[in-house]
Design a protein around this motif. Structure first.
Motif, PDB file in Angstrom:
ATOM      1  N   LYS A  13       0.398  -1.246   0.080  1.00  0.00           N
ATOM      2  CA  LYS A  13       0.098   0.145  -0.235  1.00  0.00           C
ATOM      3  C   LYS A  13       0.697   1.072   0.007  1.00  0.00           C
ATOM      4  O   LYS A  13       1.972   1.285   0.759  1.00  0.00           O
ATOM      5  CB  LYS A  13      -0.993   0.011   1.294  1.00  0.00           C
ATOM      6  N   PRO A  14       0.307   2.300  -0.795  1.00  0.00           N
ATOM      7  CA  PRO A  14       1.420   3.576  -1.065  1.00  0.00           C
ATOM      8  C   PRO A  14       1.564   4.060   0.375  1.00  0.00           C
ATOM      9  O   PRO A  14       0.666   4.286   1.003  1.00  0.00           O
ATOM     10  CB  PRO A  14       0.360   4.590  -1.838  1.00  0.00           C
ATOM     11  N   THR A  15       2.953   4.791   0.712  1.00  0.00           N
ATOM     12  CA  THR A  15       3.004   5.654   1.911  1.00  0.00           C
ATOM     13  C   THR A  15       3.444   6.506   1.210  1.00  0.00           C
ATOM     14  O   THR A  15       2.895   7.642   2.604  1.00  0.00           O
ATOM     15  CB  THR A  15       3.779   5.024   3.111  1.00  0.00           C
ATOM     16  N   TYR A  16       2.946   6.879   0.510  1.00  0.00           N
ATOM     17  CA  TYR A  16       3.277   8.741  -0.369  1.00  0.00           C
ATOM     18  C   TYR A  16       2.627   8.330  -1.830  1.00  0.00           C
ATOM     19  O   TYR A  16       2.843   7.621  -1.953  1.00  0.00           O
ATOM     20  CB  TYR A  16       4.812   9.068  -0.578  1.00  0.00           C
ATOM     21  N   PRO A  17       2.027   9.583  -1.665  1.00  0.00           N
ATOM     22  CA  PRO A  17       0.865   9.810  -2.652  1.00  0.00           C
ATOM     23  C   PRO A  17       1.793  10.202  -4.510  1.00  0.00           C
ATOM     24  O   PRO A  17       0.507  10.500  -5.174  1.00  0.00           O
ATOM     25  CB  PRO A  17      -0.272  10.172  -2.094  1.00  0.00           C
ATOM     26  N   GLY A  18       2.910   9.980  -4.415  1.00  0.00           N
ATOM     27  CA  GLY A  18       3.274  10.186  -5.494  1.00  0.00           C
ATOM     28  C   GLY A  18       2.811   9.821  -7.284  1.00  0.00           C
ATOM     29  O   GLY A  18       2.579   8.184  -6.517  1.00  0.00           O
ATOM     30  N   LYS A  19       2.652  10.665  -8.126  1.00  0.00           N
ATOM     31  CA  LYS A  19       2.231   9.800  -9.514  1.00  0.00           C
ATOM     32  C   LYS A  19       3.482  10.028 -10.155  1.00  0.00           C
ATOM     33  O   LYS A  19       3.517  11.140 -10.166  1.00  0.00           O
ATOM     34  CB  LYS A  19       0.801  10.075  -9.687  1.00  0.00           C
ATOM     35  N   ALA A  20       3.733   8.915 -10.822  1.00  0.00           N
ATOM     36  CA  ALA A  20       4.638   9.127 -11.991  1.00  0.00           C
ATOM     37  C   ALA A  20       4.885  10.168 -12.934  1.00  0.00           C
ATOM     38  O   ALA A  20       3.533  10.383 -13.836  1.00  0.00           O
ATOM     39  CB  ALA A  20       4.954   8.027 -12.519  1.00  0.00           C
ATOM     40  N   GLY A  21       6.212  11.385 -12.835  1.00  0.00           N
ATOM     41  CA  GLY A  21       5.463  12.321 -13.742  1.00  0.00           C
ATOM     42  C   GLY A  21       4.724  13.693 -13.765  1.00  0.00           C
ATOM     43  O   GLY A  21       4.947  14.663 -14.524  1.00  0.00           O
ATOM     44  N   GLN A  22       3.844  13.330 -12.518  1.00  0.00           N
ATOM     45  CA  GLN A  22       3.580  14.145 -12.003  1.00  0.00           C
ATOM     46  C   GLN A  22       4.381  15.374 -10.645  1.00  0.00           C
ATOM     47  O   GLN A  22       5.340  14.693 -10.206  1.00  0.00           O
ATOM     48  CB  GLN A  22       2.684  14.190 -10.949  1.00  0.00           C
ATOM     49  N   PRO A  23       3.735  16.641 -10.609  1.00  0.00           N
ATOM     50  CA  PRO A  23       4.630  17.527  -9.867  1.00  0.00           C
ATOM     51  C   PRO A  23       4.190  17.282  -7.881  1.00  0.00           C
ATOM     52  O   PRO A  23       3.559  16.329  -7.586  1.00  0.00           O
ATOM     53  CB  PRO A  23       3.230  19.218  -9.073  1.00  0.00           C
ATOM     54  N   LEU A  24       4.951  16.757  -7.428  1.00  0.00           N
ATOM     55  CA  LEU A  24       4.960  16.271  -6.046  1.00  0.00           C
ATOM     56  C   LEU A  24       3.367  17.343  -4.904  1.00  0.00           C
ATOM     57  O   LEU A  24       2.943  17.828  -4.963  1.00  0.00           O
ATOM     58  CB  LEU A  24       6.536  16.685  -4.989  1.00  0.00           C
ATOM     59  N   PRO A  25       3.315  16.147  -4.661  1.00  0.00           N
ATOM     60  CA  PRO A  25       1.571  16.571  -3.936  1.00  0.00           C
ATOM     61  C   PRO A  25       2.180  17.353  -2.743  1.00  0.00           C
ATOM     62  O   PRO A  25       2.923  16.428  -2.098  1.00  0.00           O
ATOM     63  CB  PRO A  25       1.178  15.153  -3.695  1.00  0.00           C
ATOM     64  N   GLY A  26       1.276  18.175  -2.475  1.00  0.00           N
ATOM     65  CA  GLY A  26       1.226  18.889  -1.845  1.00  0.00           C
ATOM     66  C   GLY A  26       2.247  20.134  -0.766  1.00  0.00           C
ATOM     67  O   GLY A  26       2.195  21.505  -0.119  1.00  0.00           O
ATOM     68  N   VAL A  27       3.106  20.509  -2.399  1.00  0.00           N
ATOM     69  CA  VAL A  27       4.320  20.816  -2.574  1.00  0.00           C
ATOM     70  C   VAL A  27       4.051  22.163  -3.118  1.00  0.00           C
ATOM     71  O   VAL A  27       3.917  22.157  -4.036  1.00  0.00           O
ATOM     72  CB  VAL A  27       5.801  20.101  -2.872  1.00  0.00           C
TER      73      VAL A  27
END
Length: 191
Positions: free
Chosen positions: A127-141
């Motif tokens: 299960k994901p512990t950090y919601p990053g998606k390939a090629g996308q900006p860092l979530p919440g940053v």
């Protein structure tokens, strides 16, 4: 006796001068409306690759950023990690997703690639512990208004490592530090 008094006065004045200088070294943008002095911003970090081969870290929990008087900072929170954290940080001419090799465009004048020896998922459950998606900006940053940081991209979490592309204004000096269970990447504003 006069020499002793003169020596004591000289030490007191020298100490006051050092205290005044120390106060500006840690200044952050906006503090007391004062800009740091030229000597307060060290740029001796260099721009060459920096690596620590340690491994066995816990999963990545979060990535945050901050602005400081002399540098912009990215912090990788690896909650519960003990001991030294492994990483590889260096400039690259293009940012390719780890595993697939797909090109991920990153804005800015230079790209700093960061590998942290911490997956963005739980090895036990997947299960994901950090919601990053390939090629996308860092979530919440949100790096709007930063002097050095221009773009962030999540690369991948592959074979126990998380990969991030950090677009910066130019190929500038950087350092990598560890504070407890956090890995810190600072990129200077200038040479």
């Amino acid at each position: 006796m006069r020499r002793l008094t003169t020596a004591a006065a000289t030490l007191v004045l020298a100490g006051a001068g050092l205290a005044g200088t120390a106060g500006t070294a840690g200044a952050t943008t906006g503090q007391a409306g004062k800009a740091p002095t030229a000597t307060a911003c060290s740029t001796v970090w260099g721009s060459g690759d920096k690596t620590a081969r340690d491994s066995g870290s816990k999963p990545l929990k979060n990535i945050t950023t901050g602005r400081h008087a002399c540098y912009d900072r990215m912090v990788f929170d690896i909650g519960g990690a003990t001991g030294k954290l492994g990483y590889h940080v260096g400039y690259v001419s293009a940012f390719h997703q780890d595993g697939s090799g797909d090109l991920i465009p990153v804005g800015g004048g230079a790209i700093l690639q960061v590998y942290v020896n911490a997956p963005s998922y739980s090895p036990a459950t997947g299960k994901p512990t950090y919601p990053g998606k390939a090629g996308q900006p860092l979530p919440g940053v949100n790096i709007a208004g930063y002097k050095t940081f221009k773009d962030t991209r999540f690369g991948a979490s592959f074979e126990g490592q998380t990969q991030v592309g950090l677009g910066v204004r130019a190929k500038l000096p950087f350092r990598v530090l560890q504070s407890g269970d956090r890995l810190i990447v600072d990129v200077a504003h200038t040479w």
